[in-house]
Motif scaffolding. Sequence first.
Motif, mmCIF file in Angstrom:
data_model
loop_
_atom_site.group_PDB
_atom_site.id
_atom_site.type_symbol
_atom_site.label_atom_id
_atom_site.label_comp_id
_atom_site.label_asym_id
_atom_site.label_seq_id
_atom_site.Cartn_x
_atom_site.Cartn_y
_atom_site.Cartn_z
ATOM 1 N N ILE A 93 95.682 -22.862 -2.417
ATOM 2 C CA ILE A 93 95.999 -22.056 -3.591
ATOM 3 C C ILE A 93 95.042 -20.875 -3.723
ATOM 4 N N ASP A 94 94.065 -20.757 -2.785
ATOM 5 C CA ASP A 94 93.196 -19.574 -2.786
ATOM 6 C C ASP A 94 93.873 -18.361 -2.154
ATOM 7 N N ARG A 95 95.195 -18.488 -1.875
ATOM 8 C CA ARG A 95 96.052 -17.405 -1.362
ATOM 9 C C ARG A 95 95.927 -17.184 0.140
ATOM 10 N N SER A 96 95.206 -18.061 0.828
ATOM 11 C CA SER A 96 95.033 -17.884 2.274
ATOM 12 C C SER A 96 95.467 -19.133 3.022
ATOM 13 N N ALA A 97 95.667 -18.957 4.324
ATOM 14 C CA ALA A 97 95.833 -20.076 5.256
ATOM 15 C C ALA A 97 94.740 -19.936 6.306
ATOM 16 N N ARG A 98 94.305 -21.040 6.855
ATOM 17 C CA ARG A 98 93.276 -21.006 7.898
ATOM 18 C C ARG A 98 93.731 -21.818 9.104
ATOM 19 N N VAL A 99 93.448 -21.281 10.286
ATOM 20 C CA VAL A 99 93.711 -21.986 11.541
ATOM 21 C C VAL A 99 92.381 -22.504 12.065
ATOM 22 N N TRP A 100 92.362 -23.766 12.472
ATOM 23 C CA TRP A 100 91.120 -24.439 12.870
ATOM 24 C C TRP A 100 91.235 -24.961 14.296
ATOM 25 N N ASP A 101 90.115 -24.902 15.011
ATOM 26 C CA ASP A 101 89.985 -25.571 16.300
ATOM 27 C C ASP A 101 89.671 -27.041 16.012
ATOM 28 N N VAL A 102 90.585 -27.931 16.370
ATOM 29 C CA VAL A 102 90.456 -29.341 15.999
ATOM 30 C C VAL A 102 89.251 -29.987 16.687
ATOM 31 N N ASN A 103 88.972 -29.585 17.920
ATOM 32 C CA ASN A 103 87.890 -30.231 18.668
ATOM 33 C C ASN A 103 86.507 -29.873 18.137
ATOM 34 N N SER A 104 86.342 -28.618 17.710
ATOM 35 C CA SER A 104 85.028 -28.201 17.219
ATOM 36 C C SER A 104 84.930 -28.221 15.693
ATOM 37 N N ASN A 113 101.302 -14.274 14.391
ATOM 38 C CA ASN A 113 101.100 -14.556 15.806
ATOM 39 C C ASN A 113 99.772 -15.315 15.934
ATOM 40 N N ILE A 114 99.835 -16.522 16.470
ATOM 41 C CA ILE A 114 98.636 -17.369 16.518
ATOM 42 C C ILE A 114 97.569 -16.789 17.453
ATOM 43 N N MET A 115 98.001 -16.177 18.545
ATOM 44 C CA MET A 115 97.037 -15.657 19.519
ATOM 45 C C MET A 115 96.223 -14.504 18.954
ATOM 46 N N THR A 116 96.877 -13.642 18.172
ATOM 47 C CA THR A 116 96.195 -12.433 17.679
ATOM 48 C C THR A 116 95.795 -12.526 16.208
ATOM 49 N N GLY A 117 96.412 -13.449 15.472
ATOM 50 C CA GLY A 117 96.158 -13.529 14.033
ATOM 51 C C GLY A 117 96.912 -12.476 13.241
ATOM 52 N N ALA A 118 97.728 -11.665 13.923
ATOM 53 C CA ALA A 118 98.437 -10.569 13.248
ATOM 54 C C ALA A 118 99.649 -11.100 12.494
ATOM 55 N N CYS A 119 99.914 -10.529 11.324
ATOM 56 C CA CYS A 119 101.129 -10.810 10.587
ATOM 57 C C CYS A 119 102.250 -10.003 11.225
ATOM 58 N N THR A 120 103.248 -10.687 11.759
ATOM 59 C CA THR A 120 104.317 -9.993 12.497
ATOM 60 C C THR A 120 105.543 -9.719 11.632
ATOM 61 N N ALA A 121 105.673 -10.417 10.497
ATOM 62 C CA ALA A 121 106.812 -10.172 9.606
ATOM 63 C C ALA A 121 106.486 -10.684 8.213
ATOM 64 N N ILE A 122 106.983 -9.969 7.201
ATOM 65 C CA ILE A 122 106.916 -10.412 5.810
ATOM 66 C C ILE A 122 108.354 -10.606 5.345
ATOM 67 N N LEU A 123 108.654 -11.804 4.867
ATOM 68 C CA LEU A 123 110.025 -12.161 4.495
ATOM 69 C C LEU A 123 110.199 -11.933 2.997
ATOM 70 N N THR A 128 85.877 -25.760 13.814
ATOM 71 C CA THR A 128 85.570 -24.412 13.332
ATOM 72 C C THR A 128 86.848 -23.659 12.967
ATOM 73 N N CYS A 129 86.733 -22.764 12.000
ATOM 74 C CA CYS A 129 87.845 -21.918 11.592
ATOM 75 C C CYS A 129 87.948 -20.764 12.590
ATOM 76 N N VAL A 130 89.104 -20.608 13.224
ATOM 77 C CA VAL A 130 89.268 -19.542 14.213
ATOM 78 C C VAL A 130 90.025 -18.348 13.639
ATOM 79 N N GLU A 131 90.682 -18.534 12.503
ATOM 80 C CA GLU A 131 91.432 -17.427 11.910
ATOM 81 C C GLU A 131 91.657 -17.705 10.423
ATOM 82 N N THR A 132 91.401 -16.697 9.599
ATOM 83 C CA THR A 132 91.774 -16.765 8.188
ATOM 84 C C THR A 132 92.912 -15.782 7.969
ATOM 85 N N LEU A 133 94.054 -16.304 7.526
ATOM 86 C CA LEU A 133 95.268 -15.497 7.390
ATOM 87 C C LEU A 133 95.431 -15.110 5.921
ATOM 88 N N ARG A 134 95.179 -13.831 5.655
ATOM 89 C CA ARG A 134 95.282 -13.333 4.287
ATOM 90 C C ARG A 134 96.492 -12.414 4.150
#
Length: 451
Positions: free
Chosen positions: A296-307, A346-356, A309-315
């Motif tokens: 509910i902080d308005r973001s999503a985060r992608v995490w490396d499960v093994n380490s 896009n998970i590889m780049t963290g870029a937002c590719t479309a807004i619906l 660590t947060c690898v991407e914050t999607l705002r």
Amino acid sequence: LKSASGTLHGWVTAMKLKRFLLRYYPPGIVLEYQRRNGEVETKCIDFLNLTPDTDVEALITQIIFEEPLVKENKRENLRTMIYKLMEKIDGKDNQRFFLFKILRAHILPLTNCAFNKSGSRFITGSYDRTCRVWDTLSGEELLTLDGHKNVVYAIGFNNPFGDKVVTGSFDKTAKLWDASTGQCLHTLKGHTAEIVCVAFNTAGVHVATGSMDNTAMIWDVETGQQISVLAGHTAEIVSLNFNTDNDRILTGSFDNTAKVWDVHSGQCFHTLGGHQGEISSTQFDFTGDYCVTGSIDRSARVWDVNSGTCVETLRGHSDEVLDVSFNITGNRLATSSADCTARIYNIMTGACTAILIGHEGEISKVQFSPNGSKIITASSDKTCRLWNVETGECLQVLEGHGDEIFSCAFNYEGDTIITGSKDNTCRIWKDNYFMPTGEDDDAEGEGERYE
């Protein structure tokens, strides 16, 4: 190297390929083989990067080179199967859904609905303290699972098998049911507050429950015995998922964190901290190497499960993120929000590719179609929408519900959709390729046998 290849040769000659099985989503071929001692086992070749442009002959050559079980004489079989998999990736650009059935499932409000794998049956939970099993084609109620003493809130089939159902209730218990007879197999007692999320692992051996008592519990499906208590969160657990390998479980909590746990020991591997608000949803990707949290902080985060660590914050969202979803291969991620939009990343780049953009109310659910070409969203504006993943274009609006839609899901084939609404109906939608056969095929795949 010689000794290594000698060992490998001995390992291979002790095994015999019995058959191939196709797995459509995500694309892959399952090798079923027999050991010298007679045991039959399987291993999978994943094609997570398969596209219509893939060089099929080069791919087959690589498989034969790298996989000792597959010999040159299987080249033609491989070719046939890979082309079949590529057909399934096709986006069906002219696919349209039509209303097939309206089911007034319960007198009191619905809480949830879910398909079995093929979509031939679905289940509904309700404030009337029951879960009901329905035949999708006929709309007939098959079973009423009656026994809880309070709201049945969380429900699920043990897909891909579909022969058991789990229900989680505000009466602090969960129950396991036989999906054919309606018999209650086990009552899972141990939580001290309402159960709000449940999940089977993909092998159907374990089931997990998450509760307002701040704990999750893992249970043995066969015996109904508690295997472990996952204790460590400081607020209610609202989301939980097993990974594909079934050795880890992910929990999301109102304490602003998610945790990754070892299924067998119940130990916490990592606490995923960093969100500034409550977690709303969580998911592993198919590989289990990454997971996502929405907050509910308005973001999503992608995490490396093994380490951990947060690898991407999607705002980008201007209000709470209510749902998150990976596509089946894990290279795209969708988020939905109270800001009336969904986003694709896009998970590889963290870029937002479309807004619906198009809904006029908050979007509580988002899901990719099995082949990943479309997204479905469910909104409080009483509609669901289908979107093109690449362009972000709205392809279709599913209209007709009289109140907020809280649930939407594709079946495994992607030709059937279920929507559940606060108007107390479920609607079944079929696509324009639909041909009623009356068959129920819950097999894992189709294949040719090599004796």
